[in-house]
Design an enzyme around this catalytic site. Sequence first.
Site, mmCIF file in Angstrom:
data_model
loop_
_atom_site.group_PDB
_atom_site.id
_atom_site.type_symbol
_atom_site.label_atom_id
_atom_site.label_comp_id
_atom_site.label_asym_id
_atom_site.label_seq_id
_atom_site.Cartn_x
_atom_site.Cartn_y
_atom_site.Cartn_z
ATOM 1 C CE LYS A 280 -4.590 0.871 1.677
ATOM 2 N NZ LYS A 280 -5.719 0.389 2.444
ATOM 3 C CD GLU A 365 -19.440 -3.027 7.604
ATOM 4 O OE1 GLU A 365 -19.491 -4.110 6.975
ATOM 5 O OE2 GLU A 365 -18.592 -2.151 7.337
ATOM 6 N NE ARG A 393 -22.116 -4.957 2.896
ATOM 7 C CZ ARG A 393 -21.111 -5.061 2.042
ATOM 8 N NH1 ARG A 393 -19.986 -5.612 2.415
ATOM 9 N NH2 ARG A 393 -21.237 -4.631 0.811
#
Length: 631
Positions: A280, A365, A393
């Site tokens: 990243k 979630e 969600r």
Amino acid sequence: MGLNSMTLPEDVRKLTIAQLERLSKEIRQAIIETTARSGGHIGASLGTVELTVALHRVYNTPHDKLVWDIGHQAYAHKLLTGRLGSFASIRQLGGISGFLKRRESEYDTWEAGHASTSLSAALGMAKARDLLKQDYRVVAVIGDGALTAGMAWEALNQIGHLKTPMVVVVNDNSMSIAPNVGAFSRYLTDLRSAPAYYRLKQEVESLLDGIPVFGSPIKRTVERLKDLAHYAMVAGNVFEELGFRYFGPVDGHSFDDLIPVLAHARDVQEPVVIHVITQKGKGYRPAEENPGVFHGPGPFEIDSGRFIKSPEPPSYSQVFSETLSQLAEQQPNIVAITAAMPDGTKLDKFAEKYPDRCFDVGIAEQHAATFAAGLALAGMRPVFAVYSTFLQRAYDQLVHDVCHQDLPVIFAVDRAGLVGADGATHQGVFDISFLRTVPNMEIAMGKDDRELRGLLAGALERPHPVALRYPRGSGQGYPITDPIIPITWGRGEWSHQGTDLTLITFGPIYFTALAARDVLESRGFSVGLVNARFVKPLDVELLEKVAINTGAIMTIEEHVVAGGFGSAVNEWASGAHVTIPIRNEGLPDEFIDHGPVSYFLNLYGLDTDGLVRKAESWIGELKTLSASRER
Ligand SMILES: Cc1ncc(C[n+]2csc(CCOP(=O)(O)OP(=O)(O)O)c2C)c(N)n1
């Protein structure tokens, strides 16, 4: 040939490896310069530069379908698919989106913003292709973070079962926004550290490819050998067990490694997982060193990596987390949960103080909500801090596991309201509507940071589920060391009385209404103002008093009108036979794109001028109407 002469992926297909490397450098430069100016998802996008170039080079896009999970890592994809000229406008009003948009490009096959949808969507496309007897390839790119979600595993389960030919590229940078968490993340680390498996397997496979007679004793022996190697090296690769061919780990920054593997996988008539290792922030030192902070920062100085930010009061998220820490000192059963957002929700600060009482569950979630239900049932006071948009969600878990059992879980609903540059997929403007319909759920939102603190303390006393909303950005900047001022549960605040009209607000939009009221009063109108604080329970006693005292009610919220706070007031009014006119102001029934929050508030008449204009003309209409009735 440089990036400027590269308009479409077909240009990329003509380049040598050395040219691809030069192109990647230029793409990186463009990403760094643009995000430094206007912010954006720099870290993930820098990590996928070579992968993106290699995918467009090997696959015949847009005929072949490339499906990016979330879409925040696809800046290089945008640059290579005709959006170099508009790239500087990314995430800005009227500019290109920070995620993928089908209306922007035929190379954008799928729109997202929320994690972990790519595999299901890609399987749908691949299955449709087969049923319609069409001929294209489907490749999904999913991060190791997105692989922590149940939805990704539901898709892997079906892909492995159907054996539909498609490619899943696992872009493993061992980061979600924060360092990735969980047992599967640990498993990927194990796979990463077993590179010998890939080499050995490739050798065995090329041997197999050279054996013509299917089922010959020698082939069977080699197949057994392959199995043994497989088990010896990684003790059973989970992807292979699920029915995928696994290739990896592959260096995601090396064209020499990426291109042959992608090309090989392209022609396999089975589902394939390619496990690609990337870094990243690759190529920009501050982002490499601080990938969490550089996941999606605001503007920064390129040389130093310092953020360009004017000082602001602590954000609502900071106030929430700090207050929760204060309350947790007295209440040992308070625990906090985040679904892969420790930085965004500021629960990282809570975790520093109470490492055993804070759980990052990954991008999960649904699990977070039910995990909270279990904790609550067994005596804890769980607080699940989640952005409004991502709470969507966990709806069934919230209804079926939390509210149905009436468990005292607190949903700290962050980023409630418009969010700005992330745009349509991230606006927190639906939650009142979907929460309000669920029995036992209580919903509150203070007008400022001080009220957030009082409401959080109050919510922790409730025997029911509570959704406590607060927006992105900062409040009034009350000192966090001030004592918490308790708020009587279910009670709104009638701050100003007025006989022509009363503005009833929910949340910090109170202050906009207050400014509008000042203007209206200066123009000779008598305007009342209420800070409702609660949608559920609605403060009906207060509403009844207001209705007697005023000529009309205007409800105001930064949320869709359909099913929102104003709808709750309408429902009360129709049941209570309230006869004064009621008008609802809020957001329209449409997805709202990226752009400054202030722009959209102005567009929908929810800024001071807009509210003044609407109130003034409405009072005028009502007066004309009542005069004509009297005649
Ligand atoms: C359902 C959902 N929850 C939370 C988020 C916020 N979010 C955006 S990117 C991200 C991390 C994704 O990690 P990974 O898939 O590994 O991609 P990377 O950024 O590392 O390339 C998270 C948690 C989201 N987009 N969707």
